[in-house]
Design a protein around this motif. Structure first.
Motif, PDB file in Angstrom:
ATOM      1  N   PHE A 147      49.261  32.729  30.959  1.00 16.04           N
ATOM      2  CA  PHE A 147      48.821  33.395  32.197  1.00 16.04           C
ATOM      3  C   PHE A 147      49.338  34.991  31.544  1.00 16.04           C
ATOM      4  O   PHE A 147      50.373  35.056  31.218  1.00 16.04           O
ATOM      5  N   GLU A 148      48.462  35.918  31.644  1.00  6.00           N
ATOM      6  CA  GLU A 148      48.847  37.341  31.685  1.00  6.00           C
ATOM      7  C   GLU A 148      49.643  37.778  32.985  1.00  6.00           C
ATOM      8  O   GLU A 148      49.180  37.409  34.158  1.00  6.00           O
ATOM      9  N   VAL A 149      50.527  38.395  32.663  1.00  5.93           N
ATOM     10  CA  VAL A 149      51.699  38.964  33.839  1.00  5.93           C
ATOM     11  C   VAL A 149      51.963  40.218  33.598  1.00  5.93           C
ATOM     12  O   VAL A 149      52.104  40.593  32.573  1.00  5.93           O
ATOM     13  N   LEU A 150      52.415  40.899  34.653  1.00 11.66           N
ATOM     14  CA  LEU A 150      52.788  42.435  34.527  1.00 11.66           C
ATOM     15  C   LEU A 150      54.384  42.483  34.842  1.00 11.66           C
ATOM     16  O   LEU A 150      54.866  41.935  35.965  1.00 11.66           O
ATOM     17  N   VAL A 187      52.588  44.118  29.823  1.00  9.62           N
ATOM     18  CA  VAL A 187      51.679  42.921  30.226  1.00  9.62           C
ATOM     19  C   VAL A 187      52.128  42.179  29.093  1.00  9.62           C
ATOM     20  O   VAL A 187      52.029  42.160  27.902  1.00  9.62           O
ATOM     21  N   GLN A 188      52.531  40.671  29.538  1.00 11.19           N
ATOM     22  CA  GLN A 188      53.088  39.646  28.395  1.00 11.19           C
ATOM     23  C   GLN A 188      52.395  38.253  29.118  1.00 11.19           C
ATOM     24  O   GLN A 188      51.680  38.221  30.041  1.00 11.19           O
ATOM     25  N   LEU A 189      52.581  37.413  28.117  1.00 10.43           N
ATOM     26  CA  LEU A 189      52.145  36.059  28.398  1.00 10.43           C
ATOM     27  C   LEU A 189      53.051  35.255  28.907  1.00 10.43           C
ATOM     28  O   LEU A 189      54.292  35.146  28.141  1.00 10.43           O
ATOM     29  N   ALA A 190      52.765  34.310  30.105  1.00 11.44           N
ATOM     30  CA  ALA A 190      53.788  33.523  30.494  1.00 11.44           C
ATOM     31  C   ALA A 190      53.138  31.908  30.658  1.00 11.44           C
ATOM     32  O   ALA A 190      52.040  31.821  30.711  1.00 11.44           O
ATOM     33  N   PRO A 191      53.914  31.011  29.889  1.00  9.83           N
ATOM     34  CA  PRO A 191      53.387  29.451  30.254  1.00  9.83           C
ATOM     35  C   PRO A 191      52.828  29.226  31.611  1.00  9.83           C
ATOM     36  O   PRO A 191      52.191  28.157  31.757  1.00  9.83           O
ATOM     37  N   SER A 192      53.622  29.595  32.646  1.00  5.36           N
ATOM     38  CA  SER A 192      53.584  29.238  33.921  1.00  5.36           C
ATOM     39  C   SER A 192      54.209  30.248  35.152  1.00  5.36           C
ATOM     40  O   SER A 192      54.960  31.143  34.591  1.00  5.36           O
ATOM     41  N   PHE A 226      50.885  39.774  43.640  1.00 11.48           N
ATOM     42  CA  PHE A 226      49.686  40.013  42.586  1.00 11.48           C
ATOM     43  C   PHE A 226      49.485  41.417  42.618  1.00 11.48           C
ATOM     44  O   PHE A 226      49.586  42.127  43.662  1.00 11.48           O
ATOM     45  N   THR A 227      49.027  41.927  41.609  1.00 11.59           N
ATOM     46  CA  THR A 227      48.410  43.180  41.461  1.00 11.59           C
ATOM     47  C   THR A 227      47.138  43.488  40.590  1.00 11.59           C
ATOM     48  O   THR A 227      46.897  42.832  39.764  1.00 11.59           O
ATOM     49  N   ALA A 228      46.472  44.574  40.877  1.00 10.92           N
ATOM     50  CA  ALA A 228      45.080  44.782  40.123  1.00 10.92           C
ATOM     51  C   ALA A 228      45.497  45.563  39.021  1.00 10.92           C
ATOM     52  O   ALA A 228      46.354  46.772  38.995  1.00 10.92           O
ATOM     53  N   VAL A 229      45.380  45.289  37.815  1.00 16.78           N
ATOM     54  CA  VAL A 229      45.332  46.108  36.644  1.00 16.78           C
ATOM     55  C   VAL A 229      44.270  46.189  36.067  1.00 16.78           C
ATOM     56  O   VAL A 229      43.704  44.899  35.572  1.00 16.78           O
ATOM     57  N   GLY A 230      43.449  47.076  36.058  1.00 12.72           N
ATOM     58  CA  GLY A 230      42.142  47.402  35.500  1.00 12.72           C
ATOM     59  C   GLY A 230      41.179  46.500  36.118  1.00 12.72           C
ATOM     60  O   GLY A 230      41.216  46.516  37.473  1.00 12.72           O
TER      61      GLY A 230
END
Length: 69
Positions: free
Chosen positions: A4-7, A21-26, A48-52
């Motif tokens: 998942f892309e996460v902020l 913005v990083q990747l997380a497995p869960s 959650f938030t909007a990024v672009g």
């Protein structure tokens, strides 16, 4: 299963914006971000938030630990 892309929010202000913005497995696992001689720890608490054009989970900073040598 894909990551998942996460902020990442909070922590040192010197973390570059493009690395927030990083990747997380869960969404239940914390993210450890290596920064200098430390790890910055971030967790998701349901926000959650909007990024672009994307809606990303917000991972908030919780603590710093030293990297063991």
């Amino acid at each position: 299963m894909s990551d998942f892309e996460v902020l990442l929010v909070g922590g040192p202000s010197a973390i570059p914006g493009e690395e927030r913005v990083q990747l997380a497995p869960s969404l239940t696992e914390k993210v450890k971000y290596r920064f200098g001689a430390h790890y910055e720890h971030f967790v998701h608490e349901g926000e959650f938030t909007a990024v672009g054009e994307k809606r990303l989970p917000v991972y908030r900073w919780t603590m710093r630990t030293a990297i063991a040598e």
